[in-house]
Design a protein around this motif. Structure first.
Motif, PDB file in Angstrom:
ATOM      1  N   ARG A 283     -14.122  -4.944  -4.886  1.00  0.00           N
ATOM      2  CA  ARG A 283     -12.681  -4.737  -4.968  1.00  0.00           C
ATOM      3  C   ARG A 283     -12.242  -3.669  -3.981  1.00  0.00           C
ATOM      4  NH1 ARG A 283     -10.314  -3.052  -9.760  1.00  0.00           N
ATOM      5  NH2 ARG A 283      -8.644  -4.566  -9.679  1.00  0.00           N
TER       6      ARG A 283
ATOM      7  N   GLN B  90      -7.716   0.860  -5.196  1.00  0.00           N
ATOM      8  CA  GLN B  90      -6.578   0.585  -6.062  1.00  0.00           C
ATOM      9  C   GLN B  90      -5.636   1.782  -6.059  1.00  0.00           C
ATOM     10  OE1 GLN B  90      -6.249  -2.606  -7.886  1.00  0.00           O
ATOM     11  NE2 GLN B  90      -7.661  -2.849  -6.161  1.00  0.00           N
TER      12      GLN B  90
ATOM     13  N   SER C  73      -2.280   3.454  -7.672  1.00  0.00           N
ATOM     14  CA  SER C  73      -1.360   3.369  -8.806  1.00  0.00           C
ATOM     15  C   SER C  73      -0.045   4.036  -8.435  1.00  0.00           C
ATOM     16  CB  SER C  73      -1.967   4.039 -10.045  1.00  0.00           C
ATOM     17  OG  SER C  73      -3.112   3.327 -10.482  1.00  0.00           O
TER      18      SER C  73
ATOM     19  N   CYS D  33       0.853  -5.225  -4.972  1.00  0.00           N
ATOM     20  CA  CYS D  33      -0.052  -5.174  -6.113  1.00  0.00           C
ATOM     21  C   CYS D  33      -0.594  -6.554  -6.459  1.00  0.00           C
ATOM     22  CB  CYS D  33       0.666  -4.571  -7.323  1.00  0.00           C
ATOM     23  SG  CYS D  33       1.095  -2.816  -7.115  1.00  0.00           S
TER      24      CYS D  33
ATOM     25  N   TYR E  87      -4.001  -4.727  -4.549  1.00  0.00           N
ATOM     26  CA  TYR E  87      -4.169  -3.376  -4.038  1.00  0.00           C
ATOM     27  C   TYR E  87      -3.651  -2.273  -4.961  1.00  0.00           C
ATOM     28  CZ  TYR E  87      -5.146  -6.117   0.086  1.00  0.00           C
ATOM     29  OH  TYR E  87      -5.683  -7.031   0.967  1.00  0.00           O
ATOM     30  N   GLY E  88      -3.298  -2.604  -6.204  1.00  0.00           N
ATOM     31  CA  GLY E  88      -2.859  -1.546  -7.093  1.00  0.00           C
ATOM     32  C   GLY E  88      -2.001  -2.041  -8.235  1.00  0.00           C
ATOM     33  N   GLU E  89      -1.360  -1.094  -8.927  1.00  0.00           N
ATOM     34  CA  GLU E  89      -0.478  -1.406 -10.042  1.00  0.00           C
ATOM     35  C   GLU E  89       0.679  -0.413 -10.065  1.00  0.00           C
ATOM     36  OE1 GLU E  89      -2.629  -1.778 -13.734  1.00  0.00           O
ATOM     37  OE2 GLU E  89      -4.117  -3.148 -12.856  1.00  0.00           O
TER      38      GLU E  89
ATOM     39  N   SER F 166      -7.503   1.272 -11.145  1.00  0.00           N
ATOM     40  CA  SER F 166      -6.114   1.668 -11.353  1.00  0.00           C
ATOM     41  C   SER F 166      -6.051   2.631 -12.530  1.00  0.00           C
ATOM     42  CB  SER F 166      -5.258   0.438 -11.644  1.00  0.00           C
ATOM     43  OG  SER F 166      -5.630  -0.137 -12.892  1.00  0.00           O
TER      44      SER F 166
ATOM     45  N   SER G  29      -0.239  -7.388 -10.907  1.00  0.00           N
ATOM     46  CA  SER G  29      -1.535  -7.086 -10.315  1.00  0.00           C
ATOM     47  C   SER G  29      -2.240  -8.378  -9.957  1.00  0.00           C
ATOM     48  CB  SER G  29      -2.406  -6.292 -11.294  1.00  0.00           C
ATOM     49  OG  SER G  29      -2.891  -7.128 -12.315  1.00  0.00           O
TER      50      SER G  29
END
Length: 393
Positions: A93, A96, A98, A118, A122-124, A351, A384
């Motif tokens: 992965r 991440q 946030s 996201c 790549y994130g949240e 995240s 996500s």
């Protein structure tokens, strides 16, 4: 006798000078906890490193107009995608990120772009709030409305499978969780921890806040705070999360590393504060990465699962070249070479929500690969990659 008086006077002066130095950086709040803390010991099992990068993401910082805001968000969506795509953890992965987005700066077009980033893996998106002299009724109305908007309009925030309520991670603006600033500014609510729990907050990610006077005595911990509705800063102390335990208070706090950086000293003598803040003037060097991991923030009884939560204010132009450029690129390369050999260390980019889930899995006594517990209690939101069904590019 004169020499004894001189020695005592010098000693008194030295003690006073030290106290004034500590007070100038509000270190008297936490230095005792730092000096008393015993670093965790790990047996011959691999250490799993959960690396969590949280961002006080404020496109409107410093009163920026809409064109500047758009430029900031667009640069993040372009450059972060390119940077993260060059890196992978042990689970394949990418890093991440946030994005804790401030309610008072809500702009649908910015959140739409972040939600797409996201959804590409790549994130949240989580919740950030700046407020001052607030009331309980307004706080409830503000946060509940913002959470519904993030979920309904942008696919952010998960619903609890058991209760169906929206759940969110939280970072308090100006560090002032639970009205913790001594002058009462930038919050105003002494029962904020209770309100956050009732509104669905799964964990707070505000700390560390040093050198601010909002910093808590509790440091380098994953712990539960119990609210005292009649007093501010109820999270100053709490009960550590531990293997075999259960919820021990109103709100879980996941702190980043805090300590003294002896390798970076003012005038070659006085160590600087290491507060897990990444910006232009505090780049993420290999020495800092080593210090973060060495701090060993963990759920008691599971020292081989180490949580490294660092933070930034990502939209400030003076810092973006560091956050989206070669220095952060080099940080990830170092993490992947020094802390991902599969024998001594295993790296996991997580995240904020995933960090919470893994911490709760540790608390529940789960072992093995933390990757298996990224969605332990709270599922991924639709914004996500895991929640959208899309794959990272």
């Amino acid at each position: 006798m004169y020499w004894l008086a001189a020695v005592l006077a010098c000693a008194a002066f030295a003690v006073l000078a030290l106290w004034l130095m500590l007070r100038a950086r509000n270190m008297q709040i936490w230095i005792g906890s730092y000096l008393r803390r015993i670093p965790p010991r790990v047996d011959d099992r691999p250490v799993h490193v959960m690396f969590c990068f949280v961002d006080h993401f404020e496109p409107g910082w410093h009163g920026a107009g809409i064109d500047t805001q758009r430029a900031r968000v667009d640069r993040w969506c372009r450059d972060y995608r390119a940077l993260a795509e060059r890196h992978r953890d042990a689970d394949g992965r990418p890093p991440q990120h946030s994005f804790f987005y401030p309610e008072e700066e809500y702009a649908p077009e910015h959140l739409d772009k972040l939600a797409e980033l996201c959804a590409d893996g790549y994130g949240e998106i989580e919740v950030h709030l700046h407020h001052d002299n607030d009331t309980e009724a307004n706080f409830r109305r503000t946060l509940s409305g913002f959470c519904e908007t993030l979920h309904q309009r942008h696919g952010a925030l998960p619903r609890d499978p058991a209760s169906g309520e929206l759940r969110f991670g939280f970072i308090h603006g100006n560090w002032c969780l639970d009205n913790s600033r001594p002058d009462g500014r930038w919050c105003g609510i002494d029962n904020e921890i209770t309100l956050l729990r009732e509104l669905g907050c799964y964990a707070d990610f505000t700390l560390p806040s040093a050198p601010s006077d909002t910093q808590t005595r509790t440091i380098n911990s994953i712990y539960y705070a119990t609210d005292d509705p009649g007093r501010p800063k109820s999270h100053d102390t709490g009960v550590p999360a531990y293997v075999g335990g259960e919820t021990q208070g109103d709100l879980l706090l996941i702190q980043g590393p805090l300590g003294l950086n002896w390798r970076d000293r003012r005038f070659g003598i006085v160590p600087r504060i290491e507060n897990a803040d990444v910006r232009g003037g505090q780049p993420p060097t290999p020495q800092r990465v080593d210090a973060w991991v060495r701090t060993g923030v963990h759920v008691l009884g599971r020292p081989e699962w180490v949580f490294v939560k660092i933070h930034t204010h990502g939209t400030q132009e003076a810092d973006m070249d560091t956050l989206l450029g070669p220095r952060t690129d080099a940080m990830h390369a170092y993490l992947e070479s020094a802390y991902n050999d599969g024998k001594r260390f295993v790296l996991h980019y997580v995240s904020a929500r995933e960090a919470y889930n893994i911490a709760k899995a540790a608390e529940a006594g789960r072992e093995g690969n933390p990757h298996d517990y990224r969605d332990f209690l709270l599922p991924a939101p639709k914004s996500s990659w895991a929640g959208s069904g899309r794959n990272p590019r």
